[in-house]
Design a protein around this motif. Structure first.
Motif: not given
Length: 414
Positions: A79, A116, A118, A157, A180, A273, A284
């Motif tokens: 991360i 991507r 977090v 998400c 990541t 993530v 993730s």
């Protein structure tokens, strides 16, 4: 978002192994180096790299008791974020995050950095207030992050259950430019770059003593013989207390295991993530389709580098409420790493009571995200004797009570 297949990862590994045999085969150490770095993990290799790149110091040996990247660098969950509460923390982590963005180009090696995003879930009213405070602090620090509501969380998400019976999702701290990177590729890239500058990377070379004279470091005794140096930098994560003892001083740290696991690979279902500190789990999806899952440190001091059933049960049980789809997955493998933790959960980047000896430790569970910033700062400290990025992270803060307590932002350590 660009993804990499297992074939592409294997190809990169093959290129790495064939491209710099002199480093991989561990050269015979010279009698004296300008700088010795103990620890061939990400932080140690990054320190050596920036010593050469930024300060022209290339007479450097990186010595490692095991193998390159075999410690926490190869055992973390990759991360990367920088939205920390305190100013010194935000500064060094944001430096690291920005260096990650150009690392593949700088090293001419694909570290597979994936910004991507977090998302840190707020599942209690206390967390909502804490993350809103952090978002305000980040705005003042120039770190791009924002607090978002539960509906935005669901949009980012979709597989998440935001209406959990115990801990519903009330919002989240979102850093779109977090993400990541491929952990072993980071170590390999730095190692190859150091090797190309003429530095020696010496594996299977354990330090057995730190030689001192007149209050200053003179060299180290190793399983491959005596090596002299002008300056010594200790970067050994969970073994920091042991090596510091060899150098004649003690550290305010404790070592504990941090465990993680991955599921069997599945089709892409999650491209960010997610961290859930209330239930203490984070997750993730890797480029190979595995769900990469981690939690908190063990509740007792130890040097274990393996997993345990208790940890799997605790972490997965916590995450299943928020991600019900996890209940149908099989575990593929698990592992552990040794992390060193300070009382204020912030690192130590400092001179030591031994002259010309420096130490980098205490990153807890947040070491991977800091690798390039840590290396940049330590190289400056070793070369010049001071660095604005390390000024607040000295050993003297524990005497003076100048703690860098991350509270909500890193009290759970990540």
């Amino acid at each position: 978002m660009k993804r990499y297949s297992a074939f592409a990862i294997a190809r990169e590994a093959a290129r790495f192994h064939s491209g710099w045999e002199r480093a991989w085969r561990s050269p015979t150490p010279k009698k004296k180096y300008k700088v010795i770095v103990i620890g061939a993990g990400g932080h140690g290799l990054a320190t050596a790299y920036y010593l050469g790149k930024n300060h022209g110091i290339k007479d450097v040996a990186v010595i490692e008791k095991g193998w390159l990247g075999g410690g926490n660098t190869g055992r973390n969950t990759t991360i990367i974020r920088s939205n920390y509460l305190q100013d010194p923390s935000a500064a060094i982590y944001e430096k690291a995050r920005s260096l990650y963005e150009t690392m593949s180009q700088d090293l001419n090696y694909n570290v597979m950095f994936s910004p991507r995003g977090v998302l840190m879930l707020a599942q209690t009213h206390h967390e909502v207030r804490g993350y809103q405070r952090t978002a305000y602090a980040n705005a003042l620090q120039g770190v791009k992050t924002e607090f978002i509501g539960p509906q935005q969380v669901k949009e980012i998400c979709p597989i998440m259950n935001i209406e959990g019976p115990r801990y519903p999702v009330l919002g989240g701290l979102w850093q779109a430019r977090g993400g990541t990177a491929r952990h072993d590729a980071v170590a390999w890239g730095y190692a190859r770059a150091c090797s190309d500058m003429g530095m020696d990377i010496i594996q299977q070379c354990e330090v057995t003593a730190v030689r001192r004279e007149g209050g200053e470091v003179k060299g180290v005794s190793t399983t491959k013989g005596e090596i002299d140096c002008d300056k010594l930098c200790i970067v050994v994560a969970g073994n920091s207390g042991h090596v510091a003892g060899l150098a004649g001083f003690r550290l305010p740290i404790e070592s504990v295991a941090l465990q993680a696991l991955v599921s069997e690979p599945i089709k892409p279902c999650m491209d960010i993530v997610v961290m859930a500190n209330t239930v203490h789990g984070y997750m993730s999806q890797s480029d190979k389709g595995e769900m990469v899952i981690g939690g908190g440190t063990d509740g007792y001091n130890n040097y274990t580098q393996r997993g345990s059933f208790q940890h799997i049960e605790e972490t997965v049980r916590a995450l299943i409420e928020t991600f019900p789809m996890l209940s149908r997955l099989k575990m593929l493998r698990q592992w552990g790493g040794i992390v060193d933790v300070t009382g204020d959960r912030s690192p130590i980047l400092s001179k030591t009571p031994l002259g010309n000896c420096f130490i980098n430790c205490g990153w807890g569970t947040g070491g991977f995200k800091a690798i390039p910033g840590s290396g940049w700062a330590m190289a400056e400290l070793v070369a010049k004797g001071h660095s604005p990025l390390t000024a607040e992270f000295g050993l003297d803060r524990f005497k003076e009570g100048r703690f860098i307590d991350e509270s909500v932002a890193a009290g759970v350590a990540h």
